[in-house]
Structure formats: structure tokens, C-alpha cells
Design a protein around this motif. Sequence first.
Motif, PDB file in Angstrom:
ATOM      1  N   GLY A  82       0.790  -1.228   0.000  1.00 48.28           N
ATOM      2  CA  GLY A  82       0.000   0.000   0.000  1.00 48.28           C
ATOM      3  C   GLY A  82       0.823   1.279   0.000  1.00 48.28           C
ATOM      4  O   GLY A  82       0.334   2.348   0.358  1.00 48.28           O
ATOM      5  N   LYS A  83       2.067   1.197  -0.465  1.00 52.23           N
ATOM      6  CA  LYS A  83       2.949   2.373  -0.474  1.00 52.23           C
ATOM      7  C   LYS A  83       2.377   3.475  -1.364  1.00 52.23           C
ATOM      8  O   LYS A  83       2.304   4.639  -0.972  1.00 52.23           O
ATOM      9  N   SER A  84       1.971   3.101  -2.578  1.00 51.26           N
ATOM     10  CA  SER A  84       1.451   4.102  -3.515  1.00 51.26           C
ATOM     11  C   SER A  84       0.109   4.647  -3.047  1.00 51.26           C
ATOM     12  O   SER A  84      -0.199   5.826  -3.257  1.00 51.26           O
ATOM     13  N   THR A  85      -0.681   3.786  -2.415  1.00 49.89           N
ATOM     14  CA  THR A  85      -1.965   4.244  -1.890  1.00 49.89           C
ATOM     15  C   THR A  85      -1.728   5.343  -0.859  1.00 49.89           C
ATOM     16  O   THR A  85      -2.400   6.371  -0.852  1.00 49.89           O
ATOM     17  N   LEU A  86      -0.718   5.147   0.003  1.00 48.98           N
ATOM     18  CA  LEU A  86      -0.412   6.144   1.032  1.00 48.98           C
ATOM     19  C   LEU A  86       0.065   7.450   0.408  1.00 48.98           C
ATOM     20  O   LEU A  86      -0.365   8.533   0.804  1.00 48.98           O
ATOM     21  N   PHE A 102       4.420  -5.182  -7.970  1.00 48.67           N
ATOM     22  CA  PHE A 102       5.292  -4.379  -8.842  1.00 48.67           C
ATOM     23  C   PHE A 102       4.504  -3.420  -9.727  1.00 48.67           C
ATOM     24  O   PHE A 102       4.799  -3.264 -10.897  1.00 48.67           O
ATOM     25  N   THR A 103       3.483  -2.804  -9.164  1.00 47.46           N
ATOM     26  CA  THR A 103       2.754  -1.762  -9.884  1.00 47.46           C
ATOM     27  C   THR A 103       3.686  -0.576 -10.099  1.00 47.46           C
ATOM     28  O   THR A 103       3.757  -0.005 -11.180  1.00 47.46           O
ATOM     29  N   THR A 104       4.418  -0.229  -9.053  1.00 49.04           N
ATOM     30  CA  THR A 104       5.339   0.906  -9.138  1.00 49.04           C
ATOM     31  C   THR A 104       6.703   0.400  -9.602  1.00 49.04           C
ATOM     32  O   THR A 104       7.252  -0.538  -9.037  1.00 49.04           O
ATOM     33  N   LEU A 105       7.231   1.055 -10.648  1.00 50.61           N
ATOM     34  CA  LEU A 105       8.509   0.593 -11.194  1.00 50.61           C
ATOM     35  C   LEU A 105       9.631   1.606 -11.032  1.00 50.61           C
ATOM     36  O   LEU A 105      10.763   1.374 -11.410  1.00 50.61           O
TER      37      LEU A 105
HETATM   38  N1  LIG Z   1      -7.785  -3.608   2.552  1.00 48.99           N
HETATM   39  C1  LIG Z   1      -6.926  -2.665   2.259  1.00 48.99           C
HETATM   40  N2  LIG Z   1      -6.342  -2.623   1.046  1.00 48.99           N
HETATM   41  C2  LIG Z   1      -5.446  -1.638   0.791  1.00 48.99           C
HETATM   42  C3  LIG Z   1      -5.126  -0.652   1.765  1.00 48.99           C
HETATM   43  N3  LIG Z   1      -4.208   0.171   1.229  1.00 48.99           N
HETATM   44  C4  LIG Z   1      -3.962  -0.287  -0.027  1.00 48.99           C
HETATM   45  N4  LIG Z   1      -4.718  -1.374  -0.287  1.00 48.99           N
HETATM   46  C5  LIG Z   1      -4.767  -2.172  -1.535  1.00 48.99           C
HETATM   47  O1  LIG Z   1      -3.547  -2.891  -1.661  1.00 48.99           O
HETATM   48  C6  LIG Z   1      -3.221  -3.047  -3.039  1.00 48.99           C
HETATM   49  C7  LIG Z   1      -1.811  -2.581  -3.314  1.00 48.99           C
HETATM   50  O2  LIG Z   1      -1.734  -1.187  -3.142  1.00 48.99           O
HETATM   51  P1  LIG Z   1      -0.546  -0.334  -3.761  1.00 48.99           P
HETATM   52  O3  LIG Z   1      -0.681   1.044  -3.215  1.00 48.99           O
HETATM   53  O4  LIG Z   1      -0.489  -0.495  -5.222  1.00 48.99           O
HETATM   54  O5  LIG Z   1       0.697  -1.061  -3.090  1.00 48.99           O
HETATM   55  P2  LIG Z   1       2.252  -0.794  -3.344  1.00 48.99           P
HETATM   56  O6  LIG Z   1       2.915  -1.110  -2.050  1.00 48.99           O
HETATM   57  O7  LIG Z   1       2.463   0.557  -3.907  1.00 48.99           O
HETATM   58  O8  LIG Z   1       2.574  -1.926  -4.412  1.00 48.99           O
HETATM   59  P3  LIG Z   1       3.805  -2.027  -5.480  1.00 48.99           P
HETATM   60  O9  LIG Z   1       3.980  -0.719  -6.131  1.00 48.99           O
HETATM   61  O10 LIG Z   1       3.320  -3.065  -6.418  1.00 48.99           O
HETATM   62  O11 LIG Z   1       4.971  -2.459  -4.677  1.00 48.99           O
HETATM   63  C8  LIG Z   1      -4.281  -2.250  -3.809  1.00 48.99           C
HETATM   64  O12 LIG Z   1      -5.274  -3.132  -4.252  1.00 48.99           O
HETATM   65  C9  LIG Z   1      -4.835  -1.309  -2.766  1.00 48.99           C
HETATM   66  O13 LIG Z   1      -6.157  -0.929  -3.042  1.00 48.99           O
HETATM   67  C10 LIG Z   1      -5.785  -0.709   3.022  1.00 48.99           C
HETATM   68  O14 LIG Z   1      -5.586   0.099   3.930  1.00 48.99           O
HETATM   69  N5  LIG Z   1      -6.646  -1.732   3.212  1.00 48.99           N
END
Ligand SMILES: Nc1nc2c(ncn2[C@@H]2O[C@H](COP(=O)(O)OP(=O)(O)OP(=O)(O)O)[C@@H](O)[C@H]2O)c(=O)[nH]1
Length: 376
Positions: A82-86, A102-105
Motif C-alpha cells: 500500500g505504499k502508492s496508496t499512502l 510491482f505496480t510501481t517501477l
Molecule cells: N484492505 C486494504 N487494502 C489496501 C489498503 N491500502 C492499499 N490497499 C490495496 O492494496 C493493493 C496494493 O496497493 P498499492 O498502493 O499499489 O501497493 P504498493 O505497495 O504501492 O505496491 P507495489 O507498487 O506493487 O509495490 C491495492 O489493491 C490497494 O487498493 C488498506 O488500507 N486496506
Amino acid sequence: MGVLEKIEEIEKEMSRTQKKLCDPQQSNGVSPRPAQGRTVEQFAKYRAQLLEPPAKSAKGEGFDVLKSGDARVCLIGFPSVGKSTLLSKTTKTESSVGAYEFTTLTAIPGVLEYEGARIQLLDLPGIVQDAAKGRGRGRQVVSVAKTADLIILMIDATKSAEQKHLLEVELEAVGIRLNARKPDVVFKQKAAGGITINCTVKLTKTDERIVRSILQTYRIHNCDVMIREDITTDEFIDVILGTRKYIPALVAINKIDSVSMETLDKMAREGDGRTVMISCELDLGIDWLLESIWRELGLVKVYTKRRGEQPDLSDPICLRQGATIETVCHGIHRSLASHFKYALVWGKSSKFNPQPQKVGLSHLVQDEDVVSIFTK
Ligand SMILES: Nc1nc2c(ncn2[C@@H]2O[C@H](COP(=O)(O)OP(=O)(O)OP(=O)(O)O)[C@@H](O)[C@H]2O)c(=O)[nH]1
Ligand SMILES: [K+]
Ligand SMILES: [Mg+2]
């Protein structure tokens, strides 16, 4: 077919079979149905391949993102925590969010505006185990962490508790010491004169003989060493290598919306003052996280005031802890310090608080001080 084309093909297929795979609202963190499981797995595999740097340039250099703002905070975690979500939630930058790994490259910078500070938040690709050993771009990711003023170890609450430890191992492997203070040792190499060792404290975890033999191992024959705290042998080696980075870190446990009360309770009991539990999806704990970032960075906010006017509360200057009036001058204008006559400070750093104190360039400022600079 190249990796990019393969990814494109799978993307098309996924948009047919599971229209909303990338939509956080729809995916809800739930794994795709079994029929799509294999496609998603393949997709992540190809994306991971994209992360591999071309064989020749696999030097593991950092990403080219300019540092900006008052401090830099790096988001480090395994894929899909959830790094990108944050980042998207707390800054004006949108970083792609996906239910696949690996959404974020690459490194995506955003600006966190908090308490008048502009903090650069850096979203990074998910790391893989053994990243530091040079597997793929993981090495690049952990190297960027070296440039951070604060690292956020991001963890998925629904996954193994091992994550935190594994992340620490990867960061340690590139020379980062998390939440450790630089040992109080002065080490100076010289051209001649042999080895001089001085200790201002009693050493209980190592001794002078070991210190000398380490210097010999590293072929250092001329140097001055002043040891001012009871260090371990490892800490002494860190000092002479000189490449260690001492960086504070916070642990952010995300997706707490998806675990049971019992798990949540257990995590809360195991965590320390540097662990924050959040849910980006349900907007839980985000304020607490921002507050912790501010606290750990130890930023100091100073207001300036012109003679006869009220202090300008809308535009504080943010500085690192340990900042002086000289740093304040630099924050206002590059050449101000060279015309400096004296300053008046109001607030915690004034010894006459609430009355102002007249001070020089080397005076240490404190959070929320008001400063007036007088020039020649
Ligand atoms: N249930 C739940 N899902 C979440 C939360 N935060 C993020 N997600 C989900 O987790 C998944 C990955 O989120 P990303 O933000 O893409 O994660 P990331 O860490 O950036 O991933 P990479 O870039 O692939 O390393 C997505 O489907 C989000 O919707 C949360 O607080 N709760
Ligand atoms: K993801
Ligand atoms: Mg991401």
C-alpha cells in the motif's frame, strides 16, 4: 515477444476478465478469483522482470530524484503493501495503485505539507528478499533509502509478521543503521605518526587491543582515535568504514481494516512508540502517522518578525534540530549572514522568555521561536 508486449497482452486479458482489478474500491484487497490467479501471477512475474536493470548497468545506483523540501521520507516495503496508496492519499501526487505486485517501477516523489513543512515523500517499487545482494532493481531501492532523513517500513497487516525483520536485514545490508545513533568516536587518518588511541570512558564491550588489531586488519597504520562512549567492536568497525548511515525509522502497519480484533490487539501490544497502525482504505491512523513523521524528523519551526510588526505566522521557516540563528539567516537569504549584526529571539530558546534575548549567529533556536534579524 518482449516483456512489454507480454504485459500489454495480459493487461488486455485482465481488463476483459476482471474489469476492476486495479480499482481499490472494487478489489478491496481480496485476491482475484482462481481463474484469474494464474494470469495475475504471470503479470507480476513480467513486471518483476521489468524491474531488472540491464545486465551491464547493474551497479545499483539510486534513482535520479532530486531532493526537495525540508526533509526526505522513503517508503520501503514488499510489493502491494500500500505504499502508492499512502502517497496518493497524503500528497497531491497520484501514484498508480494496483492489486498486482510491482505496480510501481520507479521512484515517485510527492510533497507532504504538514505544520508548515514541505516534506518529500518518496514512493518506491516493492523490494524483494535479497534485494541488497543485487537482485534486480531492489538494490537500487534500498540504495535510495540511504538518502532518506526518515524511513517508513511499510507492512501489510494481513501478511507474515516476519516482514519487518526482513526489511531491516535488507537495509542493514547496504549499510543503513536504523534508529541508531552514530557512535561518539572521532577518527582521523594521518600520513605519518603511528596510532594514538584515547578513551574518555571505560570500555567494557571492547578494548584497546582489539581496536588496534582491527586497525591493522584494515591496514590503517597512522591515525588518531578518540573514543567517547562505551562502544562495541562492531560499532568501531562502522566508524572506520565511515560508510554507515544512521537513519530513524517508523513502522507503518497498513490494511488493519482486514484483520481480526485479536490480531490487531496483538500487533498493538508488540509494537513500540515507533509503530503506527493504519488503514489507507478506511482512513484510519493517517493523522497519527503524519504526526509521528513530524516528531521523528525533529523539525523545528521558526517565525520571522520585522521590527515593529507582528510575526509572520503564515510562513514559518522549517529547520532541522540543532539549527542556529545562522541557519535561520540562510533560510531567509543566502547573503543575510554576512551582513548580520545581531538577532532578537522570543520563545523557548530565549533565556528571558517571555522577554526576548539578544543573540549572535551561533545561538540554537527551538521550535516555535520568533526571530528578528538586524543587519549592519
Ligand atoms: N484492505 C486494504 N487494502 C489496501 C489498503 N491500502 C492499499 N490497499 C490495496 O492494496 C493493493 C496494493 O496497493 P498499492 O498502493 O499499489 O501497493 P504498493 O505497495 O504501492 O505496491 P507495489 O507498487 O506493487 O509495490 C491495492 O489493491 C490497494 O487498493 C488498506 O488500507 N486496506
Ligand atoms: K501493487
Ligand atoms: Mg506502488
